[in-house]
Design a protein around this motif. Structure first.
Motif, short mmCIF file in Angstrom:
data_model
loop_
_atom_site.label_atom_id
_atom_site.label_comp_id
_atom_site.label_asym_id
_atom_site.label_seq_id
_atom_site.Cartn_x
_atom_site.Cartn_y
_atom_site.Cartn_z
N ASP A 1 -5.84 -1.45 2.65
CA ASP A 1 -6.88 -0.67 1.96
C ASP A 1 -6.85 0.80 2.39
O ASP A 1 -7.64 1.61 1.91
CB ASP A 1 -8.26 -1.26 2.25
CG ASP A 1 -8.57 -1.35 3.74
OD1 ASP A 1 -7.65 -1.11 4.57
OD2 ASP A 1 -9.72 -1.67 4.10
N GLN B 1 -16.38 -0.05 -1.19
CA GLN B 1 -15.83 -0.47 0.10
C GLN B 1 -15.47 0.73 0.96
O GLN B 1 -15.64 0.72 2.18
CB GLN B 1 -14.59 -1.33 -0.13
CG GLN B 1 -13.94 -1.87 1.14
CD GLN B 1 -12.79 -2.81 0.82
OE1 GLN B 1 -12.97 -3.84 0.19
NE2 GLN B 1 -11.59 -2.45 1.27
N ALA B 2 -14.99 1.79 0.31
CA ALA B 2 -14.61 3.00 1.04
C ALA B 2 -15.83 3.85 1.42
O ALA B 2 -15.69 4.84 2.15
CB ALA B 2 -13.65 3.83 0.19
N ASP C 1 -12.43 -3.27 -10.39
CA ASP C 1 -11.79 -3.10 -9.09
C ASP C 1 -12.06 -1.72 -8.52
O ASP C 1 -12.18 -1.55 -7.30
CB ASP C 1 -10.28 -3.31 -9.21
CG ASP C 1 -9.90 -4.78 -9.26
OD1 ASP C 1 -10.79 -5.62 -9.04
OD2 ASP C 1 -8.72 -5.08 -9.52
N THR C 2 -12.17 -0.74 -9.40
CA THR C 2 -12.39 0.64 -8.96
C THR C 2 -13.74 0.76 -8.28
O THR C 2 -13.86 1.33 -7.19
CB THR C 2 -12.33 1.60 -10.16
OG1 THR C 2 -11.14 1.34 -10.90
CG2 THR C 2 -12.35 3.04 -9.70
N ALA D 1 -13.65 -0.95 -4.95
CA ALA D 1 -12.85 -0.19 -3.98
C ALA D 1 -13.61 1.03 -3.47
O ALA D 1 -13.60 1.34 -2.27
CB ALA D 1 -11.52 0.22 -4.59
N THR E 1 -6.22 3.71 -0.38
CA THR E 1 -7.36 3.80 -1.30
C THR E 1 -8.56 4.42 -0.60
O THR E 1 -9.22 5.32 -1.13
CB THR E 1 -7.73 2.41 -1.85
OG1 THR E 1 -6.59 1.86 -2.53
CG2 THR E 1 -8.90 2.50 -2.82
N ASN E 2 -8.86 3.93 0.62
CA ASN E 2 -10.01 4.44 1.36
C ASN E 2 -9.87 5.93 1.67
O ASN E 2 -10.82 6.70 1.52
CB ASN E 2 -10.18 3.66 2.67
CG ASN E 2 -10.64 2.24 2.46
OD1 ASN E 2 -11.05 1.87 1.36
ND2 ASN E 2 -10.56 1.43 3.50
N ASP F 1 0.85 -1.19 0.00
CA ASP F 1 0.00 0.00 0.00
C ASP F 1 0.89 1.24 0.00
O ASP F 1 2.09 1.18 0.29
CB ASP F 1 -0.90 0.02 1.24
CG ASP F 1 -2.12 0.93 1.09
OD1 ASP F 1 -2.38 1.39 -0.05
OD2 ASP F 1 -2.82 1.16 2.10
N PHE G 1 -6.34 -3.31 -1.80
CA PHE G 1 -7.50 -2.83 -1.05
C PHE G 1 -8.40 -3.94 -0.53
O PHE G 1 -9.22 -3.73 0.36
CB PHE G 1 -8.32 -1.87 -1.93
CG PHE G 1 -9.19 -2.57 -2.94
CD1 PHE G 1 -10.54 -2.80 -2.68
CD2 PHE G 1 -8.67 -3.03 -4.13
CE1 PHE G 1 -11.35 -3.46 -3.59
CE2 PHE G 1 -9.47 -3.68 -5.06
CZ PHE G 1 -10.81 -3.89 -4.78
N GLU G 2 -8.27 -5.14 -1.08
CA GLU G 2 -9.14 -6.24 -0.66
C GLU G 2 -8.81 -6.72 0.75
O GLU G 2 -9.62 -7.41 1.38
CB GLU G 2 -9.00 -7.44 -1.62
CG GLU G 2 -9.17 -7.10 -3.09
CD GLU G 2 -7.86 -6.82 -3.79
OE1 GLU G 2 -7.80 -6.99 -5.01
OE2 GLU G 2 -6.87 -6.43 -3.11
N PRO H 1 -7.18 0.77 -7.75
CA PRO H 1 -6.86 1.08 -6.36
C PRO H 1 -5.39 1.47 -6.17
O PRO H 1 -4.55 1.22 -7.02
CB PRO H 1 -7.16 -0.23 -5.63
CG PRO H 1 -6.91 -1.29 -6.67
CD PRO H 1 -7.33 -0.68 -7.99
#
Length: 394
Positions: A326, A360-361, A353-354, A357, A329-330, A292, A320-321, A316
């Motif tokens: 993560d 998720q954020a 993936d975008t 991500a 990215t978050n 990261d 990020f997974e 990402p």
């Protein structure tokens, strides 16, 4: 922009061939995610409101020109009817579409069986396209996600009928035009992901169109290595370092600033909760992996976001997974979302993936536009002409 929308078309009493993307995930015989179905509802409702009769054309899976019962669109009917609040009739064959029964005529919306059951679809066979066109009076393409395919239902039909973009296609094109065509500058691009090799065309196009480019994920490791920095056991395409240097040179000539991680989060194993530490980008141990971007890098990205008026995001910034990789990215996604919510940033994002991500954020809702188009979104960003779009303006 050189293409018609539904607002430009007279649909009263017309049969409207409408290409949609309802290639949705199915679990245990039921649609498990209705996002793509929900997104076509405005187009179908507008066609009906203007007095048109929609006949939907769609694909499901990859039957490769043969009838595969497990890939029948029958499985989407309940979800489609629920989303529309209208009756939808599945038409199983082209013969059936050319000779509609009274029951079919009574339905609000018609759905042609999986168009990829026909070999003429992916081959863009002229005779097949002409036969398809004979089923309608007007053609509406609402499947931007399939616009990079020169198939009969995405490109061929448009040459035989008055054509327009549906509401989803219109929204995609307007968002991308705002991001790359005639953007409000400065423009910042965030590009992440595993490999430079899969995004060469994208990076080459962007450095000539944006003011600054953030490179994250495994791709960033290749650029760090290209600068002579050690990246330990990190994911890195060492054979692409020469290409990375060429991209940096091209960016310099175009006046595009490339932003790479200044600090990194490293670990000895790739698993959730792994022991990790933050180090300067030049100090990755030989037995560690960069997973990261670090807090100083995030601060730099956020400062670039503050300076930008337009953002394009694809990929990402880290793994990020897996928590805690993560974090970058978050944090950057949350900041971009806040700026968008405050009206300070036009933000357009896309790619599988975008989307995952940003969801998720918790940032996706506040982005100006999130494209679910995948390959078509990427090819547009790469500067490639999309056959399904070009046909609408032909």
């Amino acid at each position: 922009m050189g293409w018609n929308t539904l607002d430009d078309m007279d649909l009263d009493g017309k049969r409207v061939l409408t290409r949609v993307d309802i290639n949705v995930p199915v679990e245990d015989g039921r649609v498990s995610d209705t996002t793509r179905i929900d997104r076509i509802v405005p187009t179908i409702n507008d066609i009906l409101a203007k007095g048109g009769k929609p006949m939907l054309i769609a694909h499901f899976g990859r039957p490769k020109g043969k009838v595969v019962l497990d890939m029948s669109l029958r499985v989407v009917l309940p979800a489609l009817e629920a989303a529309l609040g209208k009756s939808v009739r599945l038409i199983e064959t082209l013969d059936g579409a050319e000779n509609l029964t009274d029951e079919a005529r009574a339905a609000d919306v018609l759905l042609l069986e999986n168009i990829r059951f026909y070999p003429g679809e992916e081959a863009n066979d002229p005779e097949f396209a002409k036969r398809l066109a004979g089923l309608g009076d007007v053609y509406c393409n609402d499947a931007f996600s399939a616009a990079h395919r020169a198939h009969a239902s995405t490109e061929g039909v448009a040459h035989h009928l008055p054509s327009c973009a549906g509401r989803l296609m219109q929204a995609e094109l307007e968002a991308l035009e705002a991001a790359l065509g005639t953007p409000k500058r400065p423009v910042l691009a965030v590009v992440g992901g595993a490999k430079v090799s899969t995004k060469l065309d994208l990076l080459g196009n962007l450095v000539e169109k944006v003011n600054a480019l953030v490179i994250g994920g495994g791709m960033a490791n290749t650029f760090l290595a290209a600068q002579g920095l050690g990246v330990g056991k990190s994911l890195c395409e060492h054979d692409m370092t020469g290409t990375a240097r060429e991209i940096m040179t091209k960016a310099g000539a175009a006046g595009c600033e490339i932003i790479l991680p200044a600090d990194v989060v490293v670990a000895r194993e790739f698993k959730a909760g792994a022991a990790h530490e933050v180090l300067p980008a030049h100090a990755c141990p030989e037995d560690a992996m960069i997973l990261d971007a670090g807090p100083a890098s995030v601060a730099r990205v956020n400062a670039a976001l503050d300076a930008a008026n337009t953002l394009i995001w694809n990929g990402p910034l880290g793994a990020f997974e897996i928590d805690p990789f993560d974090a970058a990215t978050n944090a950057a996604a949350t900041h971009a979302a806040q700026l968008s919510r405050e009206g300070k940033l036009i933000s357009v994002a896309g790619g599988g993936d975008t989307v995952a991500a940003l969801n998720q954020a918790g940032a996706a809702e506040d982005f100006t536009y999130i494209s679910t188009a995948g390959g078509a979104f990427l090819e547009w960003m790469e500067g490639k002409p999309l056959p399904g779009v070009a046909a609408l303006s032909a």
